[in-house]
Design an enzyme around this catalytic site. Sequence first.
Site, short mmCIF file in Angstrom:
data_model
loop_
_atom_site.label_atom_id
_atom_site.label_comp_id
_atom_site.label_asym_id
_atom_site.label_seq_id
_atom_site.Cartn_x
_atom_site.Cartn_y
_atom_site.Cartn_z
N ASN A 111 0.85 -1.19 0.00
CA ASN A 111 0.00 0.00 0.00
C ASN A 111 0.89 1.24 0.00
O ASN A 111 2.02 1.19 0.51
CB ASN A 111 -0.87 -0.01 1.27
CG ASN A 111 -1.78 1.21 1.35
OD1 ASN A 111 -2.38 1.61 0.36
ND2 ASN A 111 -1.89 1.81 2.53
N HIS A 113 0.96 5.07 1.45
CA HIS A 113 0.28 5.91 2.44
C HIS A 113 0.91 7.31 2.39
O HIS A 113 2.15 7.43 2.35
CB HIS A 113 0.44 5.30 3.83
CG HIS A 113 -0.34 6.04 4.87
ND1 HIS A 113 -1.70 5.90 5.02
CD2 HIS A 113 0.05 6.97 5.79
CE1 HIS A 113 -2.11 6.70 5.99
NE2 HIS A 113 -1.08 7.36 6.47
N SER A 145 4.93 6.61 2.44
CA SER A 145 5.44 5.29 2.83
C SER A 145 4.81 4.21 1.96
O SER A 145 3.59 4.21 1.76
CB SER A 145 5.05 4.97 4.29
OG SER A 145 5.39 6.02 5.16
N ASP A 154 -2.64 0.15 7.94
CA ASP A 154 -1.35 0.88 7.86
C ASP A 154 -0.31 0.36 8.84
O ASP A 154 0.51 1.13 9.34
CB ASP A 154 -1.59 2.38 8.14
CG ASP A 154 -2.57 3.00 7.17
OD1 ASP A 154 -2.61 2.57 6.01
OD2 ASP A 154 -3.29 3.93 7.58
C1 GAR Z 1 -2.75 8.99 -2.44
O1 GAR Z 1 -2.26 10.16 -1.84
C2 GAR Z 1 -2.56 7.83 -1.49
O2 GAR Z 1 -1.39 7.90 -0.72
C3 GAR Z 1 -3.78 7.97 -0.62
O3 GAR Z 1 -4.80 8.30 -1.51
C4 GAR Z 1 -4.26 9.04 -2.61
C5 GAR Z 1 -4.70 8.38 -3.89
O4 GAR Z 1 -4.33 9.15 -5.00
N1 GAR Z 1 -4.04 6.75 0.08
C6 GAR Z 1 -4.47 6.71 1.33
O5 GAR Z 1 -4.71 7.69 2.00
C7 GAR Z 1 -4.64 5.30 1.91
N2 GAR Z 1 -4.58 5.33 3.33
P1 GAR Z 1 -4.38 8.53 -6.47
O6 GAR Z 1 -5.80 7.94 -6.66
O7 GAR Z 1 -4.18 9.71 -7.36
O8 GAR Z 1 -3.31 7.50 -6.60
#
Ligand code: GAR
Length: 223
Positions: A111, A113, A145, A154
């Site tokens: 994942n 984060h 991360s 997480d």
């Molecule tokens: C990203 O910033 C990712 O790190 C976060 O959602 C966004 C997705 O962006 N994920 C989380 O918060 C999971 N806990 P994307 O759809 O443009 O890749």
Amino acid sequence: MPDQLNIAVFASGKGSNFKAILEAIKTGKIQNAQIVLVVSNNSDAGAIDLARENNIPALHINRKQFETDEDFNSTLTSSLEKHCVNFIALAGYMKKIDPTIVRAFKNRIVNIHPALLPKFGGSGMYGMRVHEAVIESKEKISGASVHIVDEEYDNGPVVLQATIPVEVNDTPSTLAARVLKVEHEIYPEAIRLFSEGRIIVDGRKIIITKIEVKELKDEFDSN
Ligand code: GAR
């Protein structure tokens, strides 16, 4: 060479991390991997459009479409099997992965984060909420991360992290934009390391080897 990574990308939103991984495969930065399936709980996800534009099978599936957890998980698992998935990359997927799937893909789910775990992670900490909490706490440094997914939010061991400074004038959205940039660097890099067989997960410890793990084993065997 280890087996090719047949990746299922799980994404709920825009899919910019999915795009970064796809670009890294297309340009040959990641050589031993392909994205064989995109899974989204959200039919409007940009990730679904991006999958279709690239002729990657896309599955829109969520718990609400099913009577029971079992039905949902078994349909999802069948699809992963049908597409010969052996690795899962969560890229902005806002749902918890069922423990049955976590166990079936032990140490094979990662994942991204948008903060420096173990800080600012856990239930309810996702997307913009993470950046709001970072600013609220007056952190001087944030980042991203990549971690192994286990049965807690997480919580699994961190594979790669990158840091960025939090600027005094940062708002959650300016910070999110800068963090996203480094996400797009470290996520493909982490997947490249997996595809080259260079990640050993030893409990909570991650070892990144200089050469493929199998080659190391062969060296030991011949001595
Ligand atoms: C990203 O910033 C990712 O790190 C976060 O959602 C966004 C997705 O962006 N994920 C989380 O918060 C999971 N806990 P994307 O759809 O443009 O890749």
